[in-house]
Design a protein around this motif. Sequence first.
Motif, PDB file in Angstrom:
ATOM      1  N   LEU A  12       0.824  -1.206   0.000  1.00 41.04           N
ATOM      2  CA  LEU A  12       0.000   0.000   0.000  1.00 41.04           C
ATOM      3  C   LEU A  12       0.861   1.260   0.000  1.00 41.04           C
ATOM      4  N   PHE A  13       1.849   1.291   0.897  1.00 38.48           N
ATOM      5  CA  PHE A  13       2.710   2.474   0.984  1.00 38.48           C
ATOM      6  C   PHE A  13       3.598   2.625  -0.248  1.00 38.48           C
ATOM      7  N   ALA A  14       4.026   1.488  -0.799  1.00 37.31           N
ATOM      8  CA  ALA A  14       4.829   1.562  -2.023  1.00 37.31           C
ATOM      9  C   ALA A  14       4.007   2.161  -3.156  1.00 37.31           C
ATOM     10  N   GLY A  15       2.745   1.747  -3.236  1.00 41.78           N
ATOM     11  CA  GLY A  15       1.867   2.296  -4.264  1.00 41.78           C
ATOM     12  C   GLY A  15       1.603   3.775  -4.057  1.00 41.78           C
ATOM     13  N   MET A  16       1.391   4.176  -2.792  1.00 41.21           N
ATOM     14  CA  MET A  16       1.185   5.588  -2.471  1.00 41.21           C
ATOM     15  C   MET A  16       2.398   6.418  -2.881  1.00 41.21           C
ATOM     16  N   ALA A  17       3.582   5.918  -2.522  1.00 40.49           N
ATOM     17  CA  ALA A  17       4.811   6.652  -2.834  1.00 40.49           C
ATOM     18  C   ALA A  17       4.980   6.819  -4.339  1.00 40.49           C
ATOM     19  N   ARG A  18       4.696   5.758  -5.105  1.00 41.03           N
ATOM     20  CA  ARG A  18       4.818   5.848  -6.566  1.00 41.03           C
ATOM     21  C   ARG A  18       3.824   6.859  -7.134  1.00 41.03           C
ATOM     22  N   ASP A  19       2.591   6.822  -6.616  1.00 38.88           N
ATOM     23  CA  ASP A  19       1.572   7.755  -7.110  1.00 38.88           C
ATOM     24  C   ASP A  19       1.957   9.203  -6.835  1.00 38.88           C
ATOM     25  N   LEU A  20       2.504   9.456  -5.657  1.00 37.81           N
ATOM     26  CA  LEU A  20       2.901  10.825  -5.314  1.00 37.81           C
ATOM     27  C   LEU A  20       4.065  11.302  -6.173  1.00 37.81           C
ATOM     28  N   LEU A  21       5.065  10.432  -6.338  1.00 40.92           N
ATOM     29  CA  LEU A  21       6.249  10.819  -7.103  1.00 40.92           C
ATOM     30  C   LEU A  21       5.952  10.950  -8.593  1.00 40.92           C
ATOM     31  N   ALA A  22       4.853  10.326  -9.034  1.00 40.56           N
ATOM     32  CA  ALA A  22       4.492  10.420 -10.447  1.00 40.56           C
ATOM     33  C   ALA A  22       3.895  11.775 -10.794  1.00 40.56           C
ATOM     34  N   ARG A  23       3.482  12.513  -9.776  1.00 43.93           N
ATOM     35  CA  ARG A  23       2.888  13.828 -10.018  1.00 43.93           C
ATOM     36  C   ARG A  23       3.985  14.884 -10.154  1.00 43.93           C
ATOM     37  N   HIS A  24       3.754  15.838 -11.031  1.00 34.93           N
ATOM     38  CA  HIS A  24       4.744  16.889 -11.265  1.00 34.93           C
ATOM     39  C   HIS A  24       4.151  18.235 -10.850  1.00 34.93           C
ATOM     40  N   PHE A 122      -1.986  15.501  10.763  1.00 35.01           N
ATOM     41  CA  PHE A 122      -0.580  15.086  10.825  1.00 35.01           C
ATOM     42  C   PHE A 122       0.310  16.223  10.323  1.00 35.01           C
ATOM     43  N   ARG A 123       1.326  16.541  11.093  1.00 36.45           N
ATOM     44  CA  ARG A 123       2.259  17.583  10.657  1.00 36.45           C
ATOM     45  C   ARG A 123       3.098  17.062   9.493  1.00 36.45           C
ATOM     46  N   LEU A 124       3.265  17.874   8.463  1.00 37.55           N
ATOM     47  CA  LEU A 124       4.119  17.566   7.327  1.00 37.55           C
ATOM     48  C   LEU A 124       5.441  18.291   7.533  1.00 37.55           C
ATOM     49  N   PHE A 125       6.512  17.547   7.719  1.00 33.27           N
ATOM     50  CA  PHE A 125       7.783  18.194   8.016  1.00 33.27           C
ATOM     51  C   PHE A 125       8.950  17.346   7.530  1.00 33.27           C
ATOM     52  N   THR A 126      10.079  18.023   7.328  1.00 31.67           N
ATOM     53  CA  THR A 126      11.346  17.373   7.045  1.00 31.67           C
ATOM     54  C   THR A 126      12.315  17.796   8.137  1.00 31.67           C
ATOM     55  N   GLU A 127      13.566  17.413   8.000  1.00 31.42           N
ATOM     56  CA  GLU A 127      14.563  17.810   8.997  1.00 31.42           C
ATOM     57  C   GLU A 127      14.741  19.317   9.039  1.00 31.42           C
ATOM     58  N   ARG A 128      14.509  19.988   7.918  1.00 25.13           N
ATOM     59  CA  ARG A 128      14.754  21.427   7.831  1.00 25.13           C
ATOM     60  C   ARG A 128      13.506  22.285   7.987  1.00 25.13           C
ATOM     61  N   ASP A 129      12.358  21.784   7.550  1.00 23.30           N
ATOM     62  CA  ASP A 129      11.187  22.650   7.459  1.00 23.30           C
ATOM     63  C   ASP A 129       9.908  21.978   7.943  1.00 23.30           C
ATOM     64  N   THR A 130       9.002  22.819   8.455  1.00 21.66           N
ATOM     65  CA  THR A 130       7.610  22.413   8.643  1.00 21.66           C
ATOM     66  C   THR A 130       6.846  22.936   7.442  1.00 21.66           C
ATOM     67  N   LEU A 131       6.267  22.030   6.677  1.00 24.42           N
ATOM     68  CA  LEU A 131       5.625  22.389   5.424  1.00 24.42           C
ATOM     69  C   LEU A 131       4.145  22.696   5.595  1.00 24.42           C
ATOM     70  N   ILE A 154       2.563   7.399   8.624  1.00 28.34           N
ATOM     71  CA  ILE A 154       3.548   6.969   7.623  1.00 28.34           C
ATOM     72  C   ILE A 154       3.259   7.636   6.283  1.00 28.34           C
ATOM     73  N   PHE A 155       1.981   7.721   5.938  1.00 26.24           N
ATOM     74  CA  PHE A 155       1.597   8.387   4.688  1.00 26.24           C
ATOM     75  C   PHE A 155       2.036   9.838   4.703  1.00 26.24           C
ATOM     76  N   ALA A 156       1.842  10.517   5.830  1.00 20.08           N
ATOM     77  CA  ALA A 156       2.230  11.924   5.945  1.00 20.08           C
ATOM     78  C   ALA A 156       3.734  12.096   5.738  1.00 20.08           C
ATOM     79  N   ALA A 157       4.523  11.134   6.209  1.00 15.40           N
ATOM     80  CA  ALA A 157       5.976  11.204   6.007  1.00 15.40           C
ATOM     81  C   ALA A 157       6.309  11.121   4.524  1.00 15.40           C
ATOM     82  N   HIS A 158       5.631  10.229   3.789  1.00 11.73           N
ATOM     83  CA  HIS A 158       5.835  10.137   2.335  1.00 11.73           C
ATOM     84  C   HIS A 158       5.435  11.443   1.651  1.00 11.73           C
TER      85      HIS A 158
END
Length: 234
Positions: A12-24, A122-131, A154-158
């Motif tokens: 499921l998460f692999a599919g989610m990640a692919r779908d997100l990365l496929a968007r430009h 869910f907070r969306l964040f990376t090591e540098r920023d809160t998005l 986990i989805f929010a992290a992706h």
Amino acid sequence: MTGGEQVDLAALFAGMARDLLARHGVEATLEETCRLAAATIDGCDSAGVSMVHRDGHIDTPAASSEVAGIAHDIQYELHEGPCLDTIWEHDTVRIDDLATERRWPAFAAKAVEVGVGSMMCFRLFTERDTLGALNLFAARPRAFDEESREIGSIFAAHVAVALSAERTKAQLTEAFYTRQRIGEAAGILAERHQMTTADAFQMLAEASQHHNIKLRDLAERLVADENRARARGT
């Protein structure tokens, strides 16, 4: 969780990640985020994303339903709500029943009026920023359980990784375009006044400061004026 369930969840998460990365583009990534959240996270009827911009203001560029969009706007108008607290104070906020919620009484009352029974953010964040924050909405109370929280987290992290990558690409594209426009404007001035491009850039920078106009905006005006003049044949 059984081995089979773990495999299904990984798929499921692999599919989610692919779908997100496929968007430009940021907008397409956000729209896909809302669609996937509503389609895959148990209890979620609709979803929206609160985004933090460079100047600090927060808005909702994507939501999968009118209710989700209205619920976000209510928080911004009242300056209170779980989406805002998630961004600045907590990684995750869950509200089991808006009708009995006391942390944000004004927001909760209005959210119930538009048909929201429960929420999870869910907070969306990376090591540098809160998005921003990924916000899930359900019409019925107690729609979200612990499994929903784990999957949503986990989805929010992706989402944060994909969104950060798209924002970086957008910023690089904007920076390249800005540099190109300023260079074009300097070239116009250099030709017009028979000076070096370095001197032309200095003239452009001084005009920007004197008139309190951003350098990019001034360059845009100069290039647009030159193009119009050429089109008229003058």
